[in-house]
Design an enzyme around this catalytic site. Structure first.
Site, mmCIF file in Angstrom:
data_model
loop_
_atom_site.group_PDB
_atom_site.id
_atom_site.type_symbol
_atom_site.label_atom_id
_atom_site.label_comp_id
_atom_site.label_asym_id
_atom_site.label_seq_id
_atom_site.Cartn_x
_atom_site.Cartn_y
_atom_site.Cartn_z
ATOM 1 N N LYS A 230 24.974 39.810 82.002
ATOM 2 C CA LYS A 230 25.810 39.191 83.067
ATOM 3 C C LYS A 230 24.620 39.089 84.137
ATOM 4 O O LYS A 230 24.833 37.956 84.847
ATOM 5 C CB LYS A 230 26.761 40.047 83.557
ATOM 6 C CG LYS A 230 27.832 40.173 82.510
ATOM 7 C CD LYS A 230 28.438 38.750 82.297
ATOM 8 C CE LYS A 230 29.481 38.773 81.398
ATOM 9 N NZ LYS A 230 30.475 37.333 81.232
ATOM 10 N N ALA B 45 23.060 43.651 82.016
ATOM 11 C CA ALA B 45 21.784 42.995 81.958
ATOM 12 C C ALA B 45 22.198 41.549 81.373
ATOM 13 O O ALA B 45 21.513 40.617 81.817
ATOM 14 C CB ALA B 45 20.825 43.794 80.864
ATOM 15 N N ILE C 243 39.232 43.104 87.087
ATOM 16 C CA ILE C 243 40.355 42.151 86.879
ATOM 17 C C ILE C 243 41.370 42.766 85.792
ATOM 18 O O ILE C 243 40.730 43.335 84.831
ATOM 19 C CB ILE C 243 39.789 40.874 86.488
ATOM 20 C CG1 ILE C 243 38.753 40.329 87.350
ATOM 21 C CG2 ILE C 243 41.085 39.889 86.279
ATOM 22 C CD1 ILE C 243 39.487 40.157 88.890
ATOM 23 N N ASN D 87 33.051 31.476 79.621
ATOM 24 C CA ASN D 87 33.743 32.559 79.804
ATOM 25 C C ASN D 87 33.729 33.776 78.901
ATOM 26 O O ASN D 87 33.878 35.025 79.169
ATOM 27 C CB ASN D 87 35.354 32.391 80.380
ATOM 28 C CG ASN D 87 36.310 33.643 80.287
ATOM 29 O OD1 ASN D 87 36.146 34.258 81.156
ATOM 30 N ND2 ASN D 87 37.063 33.800 79.213
ATOM 31 N N ASP E 294 32.540 30.967 67.046
ATOM 32 C CA ASP E 294 31.975 32.087 67.558
ATOM 33 C C ASP E 294 30.789 31.555 68.560
ATOM 34 O O ASP E 294 29.991 30.963 67.965
ATOM 35 C CB ASP E 294 31.206 32.812 66.600
ATOM 36 C CG ASP E 294 30.202 34.210 67.229
ATOM 37 O OD1 ASP E 294 30.085 34.119 68.151
ATOM 38 O OD2 ASP E 294 29.732 34.682 65.965
ATOM 39 N N VAL E 295 30.802 31.678 69.764
ATOM 40 C CA VAL E 295 30.098 31.087 70.666
ATOM 41 C C VAL E 295 28.434 31.245 70.455
ATOM 42 O O VAL E 295 27.457 30.525 70.892
ATOM 43 C CB VAL E 295 30.229 31.285 72.141
ATOM 44 C CG1 VAL E 295 31.619 30.809 72.803
ATOM 45 C CG2 VAL E 295 30.037 32.816 72.469
ATOM 46 N N TYR F 256 25.490 45.284 78.922
ATOM 47 C CA TYR F 256 26.365 44.253 79.470
ATOM 48 C C TYR F 256 25.844 43.864 80.651
ATOM 49 O O TYR F 256 25.984 42.572 80.918
ATOM 50 C CB TYR F 256 27.908 45.006 79.650
ATOM 51 C CG TYR F 256 28.828 44.059 80.202
ATOM 52 C CD1 TYR F 256 29.460 43.177 79.302
ATOM 53 C CD2 TYR F 256 29.259 44.118 81.613
ATOM 54 C CE1 TYR F 256 30.560 42.318 79.909
ATOM 55 C CE2 TYR F 256 30.153 43.460 82.063
ATOM 56 C CZ TYR F 256 30.690 42.373 81.385
ATOM 57 O OH TYR F 256 31.846 41.624 81.867
ATOM 58 N N GLY G 32 36.259 31.795 75.326
ATOM 59 C CA GLY G 32 37.115 32.789 75.705
ATOM 60 C C GLY G 32 38.624 32.379 76.310
ATOM 61 O O GLY G 32 38.808 33.157 76.900
#
Length: 256
Positions: free
Chosen positions: A163, A161, A192, A94, A67-68, A159, A17
């Site tokens: 993280k 979950a 941020i 990231n 694409d990770v 999201y 990222g």
């Protein structure tokens, strides 16, 4: 320091990222500190721009598109980075996607997409890079989790979950890899000022105005990507070699 020792001391970092937001700031910070940087992302223009900025500043970098969540693409990006810059001994996980949706309306497709990028992506990149760290008996892995994983967030169950799983994976990796000279730590950003956050602000996706959210923080403002980059710089330093399995909140004092 001899030239051979100097060359050995230059570490290569791979930042996922890396084309925008916090990833961009991390790439630029690590490059300023003398690291060679693989800028990994799925937007070719963004990652090329970051890599070019590093090169223009006198550093070494390569833009690698992947694409990770796709292991074959990740492995190819790691091979390209290694060929251009040498063994990778710093990894910053990231890359992430977000999706705002009330829990009853989350589709299986949305759930799977968030988990495949945010969690499977971390598995793919870490496993692909790890042989270089094991060979060097030295490594630094930094993950980006999220304040919402600690305190909860409405309309972001999938999201948060993902993280929360990043935090758990970070700690287990730290326990497993510590004896091999590899530290694994996580940064938990608050609110941020990134393109991702701005999209949410502009679309009014938060349950209350964002100004009301940050007004409740001890430091009542949006954080800057560069503040996340500083925390990352600390974790990947030689001096942080006795610090692992830690979760550092960079969140304006919003206590979990």
């Amino acid at each position: 320091m001899t030239e051979a020792a100097k060359a050995q001391s230059i570490k290569t970092a791979l930042v996922t990222g890396g084309g925008s937001g916090m990833g961009r700031a991390i790439c630029l910070r690590l490059a300023r500190e003398g690291r060679q940087v693989g800028v990994l992302g799925d937007n070719p223009d963004n990652i090329a721009e970051v890599a070019q900025l590093i090169i223009e500043g006198g550093g070494k970098a390569i833009a690698v598109r992947a694409d990770v969540a796709d292991r074959a693409q990740v492995d190819a990006a790691v091979l390209a980075t290694r060929a251009a810059l040498g063994p990778i001994t710093i990894l910053v996980n990231n890359a992430a996607v977000e999706n705002f949706c009330p829990f009853p309306e989350i589709t299986e497709e949305n759930w799977d997409n968030v988990l495949r990028v945010n969690l499977k992506g971390m598995y793919n990149t870490t496993q692909s890079v790890l042989p270089d760290m094991l060979a060097a008996s030295w490594g630094r892995i930094v993950t980006l989790s999220a304040l919402g994983a600690q305190i909860g967030a409405p309309n972001m169950v999938h999201y948060t979950a993902s993280k929360g799983a990043v935090i758990a994976m970070t700690r287990s990796l730290a326990v497993e890899l510590g004896p091999r000279g590899i530290t694994v730590n996580s940064i938990s950003p608050g609110f941020i000022d990134t393109p991702m956050s701005r999209r949410a602000i502009d679309s009014n996706l938060f349950p209350v105005p964002y100004e009301q959210i940050i007004a409740s923080y001890p430091i009542p403002r949006l954080g800057e990507p560069e503040e996340i980059a500083f925390a990352c710089s600390f974790f990947v330093s030689e001096e942080a070699g006795y610090i692992t399995a830690q979760l550092l909140g960079v969140n304006g004092g919003c206590a979990p």
